[in-house]
Design a protein around this motif. Structure first.
Motif, short mmCIF file in Angstrom:
data_model
loop_
_atom_site.label_atom_id
_atom_site.label_comp_id
_atom_site.label_asym_id
_atom_site.label_seq_id
_atom_site.Cartn_x
_atom_site.Cartn_y
_atom_site.Cartn_z
N GLY A 1 -5.90 -4.88 8.32
CA GLY A 1 -6.72 -5.38 7.21
C GLY A 1 -8.20 -5.29 7.51
O GLY A 1 -9.00 -4.83 6.67
N LEU A 2 -8.60 -5.72 8.71
CA LEU A 2 -10.01 -5.66 9.07
C LEU A 2 -10.50 -4.22 9.18
O LEU A 2 -11.61 -3.89 8.72
N GLY A 3 -9.68 -3.35 9.77
CA GLY A 3 -10.08 -1.95 9.90
C GLY A 3 -10.25 -1.26 8.56
O GLY A 3 -11.16 -0.44 8.38
N ALA A 4 -9.38 -1.59 7.60
CA ALA A 4 -9.51 -1.02 6.26
C ALA A 4 -10.81 -1.46 5.59
O ALA A 4 -11.50 -0.66 4.95
N ILE B 1 -11.44 6.22 7.72
CA ILE B 1 -12.64 7.03 7.43
C ILE B 1 -12.27 8.50 7.35
O ILE B 1 -12.76 9.23 6.49
N GLN B 2 -11.39 8.94 8.23
CA GLN B 2 -10.97 10.33 8.20
C GLN B 2 -10.19 10.66 6.92
O GLN B 2 -10.38 11.70 6.31
N ASP C 1 -9.95 15.94 0.53
CA ASP C 1 -10.14 16.41 -0.83
C ASP C 1 -9.11 15.83 -1.80
O ASP C 1 -9.41 15.68 -2.99
N TYR C 2 -7.90 15.50 -1.32
CA TYR C 2 -6.88 15.06 -2.26
C TYR C 2 -7.22 13.70 -2.88
O TYR C 2 -6.68 13.35 -3.93
N LEU C 3 -8.12 12.94 -2.23
CA LEU C 3 -8.55 11.69 -2.85
C LEU C 3 -9.43 11.96 -4.06
O LEU C 3 -9.35 11.26 -5.08
N ARG C 4 -10.27 12.97 -3.97
CA ARG C 4 -11.09 13.35 -5.12
C ARG C 4 -10.20 13.82 -6.27
O ARG C 4 -10.44 13.51 -7.44
N VAL D 1 -4.68 6.09 0.96
CA VAL D 1 -5.52 5.73 2.10
C VAL D 1 -4.76 4.89 3.12
O VAL D 1 -4.68 5.23 4.31
N ALA D 2 -4.19 3.77 2.67
CA ALA D 2 -3.54 2.85 3.61
C ALA D 2 -2.36 3.51 4.32
O ALA D 2 -2.24 3.44 5.54
#
Length: 325
Positions: free
Chosen positions: A113-116, A210-211, A216-219, A236-237
């Motif tokens: 949770g903190l890292g996210a 972050i990586q 691109d698939y998020l865009r 992401v998660a």
């Protein structure tokens, strides 16, 4: 997995039977110098009772007997506690599993949770301060944290007991008082592992997230009109946690190994406590039994990770699956 466990059993057998001054030689020397005279046959039988190895048998036959006894749960007799090693570890292991399971759950829940959040607010004051705190606490060994918590919260403030697993005046059972006592006694050991462990998990999660955020698939997902909630959870998660999955399983072994010192600090009678105390008492059967049990926990954890990683991440499955990706 089987090969690793057989190698560990073989090393234990070598320590008991073949090494000069090993457990078998120590027990034999004690029996030969005891006030009650014993014959060599009686001494050999006593040595076999304690170590599951008869020193008078040929090595192949003694090794076969040792492996057979170990696989059936016969780990020998404790010299110090006058109980079988299997009974001692069976009574102590649930307490160690309790500490390790709760600690690992909290470490990864807090760390992920903190890292996210650190990745989402990258380059902000929150990210900088959280990263700094995570680096600092990761550099502090868990046993230093344990001693600090024990001194301040238990001895100085008196908020927690200084040792033990549960209030000895309570009868075991699923009562409110018994459960509260278990949690009260276990909070400081669990807190020591969590405080010293969640920082590294948070930093790993931050780097992975972050990586993933730069892909691109998020865009494309945003252009398709997917909600931020679905993107955060599904894309992401999940993809950030996947590289940490094997580490989660391997950390099981680390927590089991770490419990040896931690349980001694808090006088918490788990498997680690008995393994540590057996060193000073030269109780080699108990030491070897605890060593085998901890090794088995590590091996099983890694093996489960290998078996289930393909289910968690289809890209790690068969060759056909990898080619399709």
């Amino acid at each position: 997995m089987l090969a690793t466990f057989v190698i560990v059993m073989s090393l234990s057998f070598a320590l008991i039977r073949l090494m000069p001054g090993g457990p078998a030689a120590l027990i034999r020397a004690r029996l030969e110098t005891s006030e009650r005279p014993l014959s060599q046959e009686q001494i050999a039988a006593r040595v076999e009772l304690f170590t599951s190895v008869n020193p008078d048998k040929p090595i192949p036959e003694a090794y076969y007997d040792y492996v057979t006894a170990t696989l059936t749960g016969d780990l020998g007799q404790s010299i110090w506690y006058d109980r079988t090693v299997a009974e001692i570890l069976a009574d102590a292991m649930p307490w160690t599993i309790f500490l390790s399971a709760v600690s690992m759950l909290l470490i990864y829940v807090i760390g992920i949770g903190l890292g996210a959040l650190m990745a989402y607010y990258e380059a902000s004051k929150f990210d900088f301060s959280s990263s700094l705190v995570s680096i600092v606490i990761t550099s502090v060994p868990y046993y230093v944290v344990a001693v600090g918590l024990l001194w301040f919260l238990a001895y100085q403030l008196g908020w927690f007991p200084t040792g033990g697993r549960v209030d000895p005046t309570l009868e075991p059972g699923l009562t409110v008082q018994f459960v509260q006592s278990v949690l009260h006694h276990g909070l400081l050991p669990i807190g020591s592992l969590v405080i010293a462990g969640f920082g590294g998990t948070a930093l790993s999660m931050r780097g992975n997230a972050i990586q993933v955020l730069g892909n691109d698939y998020l865009r494309v997902a945003r252009l398709r009109g997917l909600s931020e909630r679905r993107i955060s959870l599904t894309y992401v998660a999940r993809n950030s946690i996947l590289p940490m999955y094997t580490g989660i399983m391997i950390s099981i072994g680390g927590l089991f190994g770490g419990s040896i010192i931690l349980e001694q600090i808090f006088t918490y009678r788990g498997a680690g406590y008995y393994v540590f105390s057996s060193l000073g008492a030269r109780d080699y059967p108990l030491l070897m039994g605890g060593f085998l049990l901890i090794t088995l926990g590590v091996v099983v954890g890694v093996y489960i990770a290998d078996l289930t990683y393909g289910l968690v991440d289809p890209r790690a499955g068969s060759g056909a699956n990898r080619e399709s990706f």
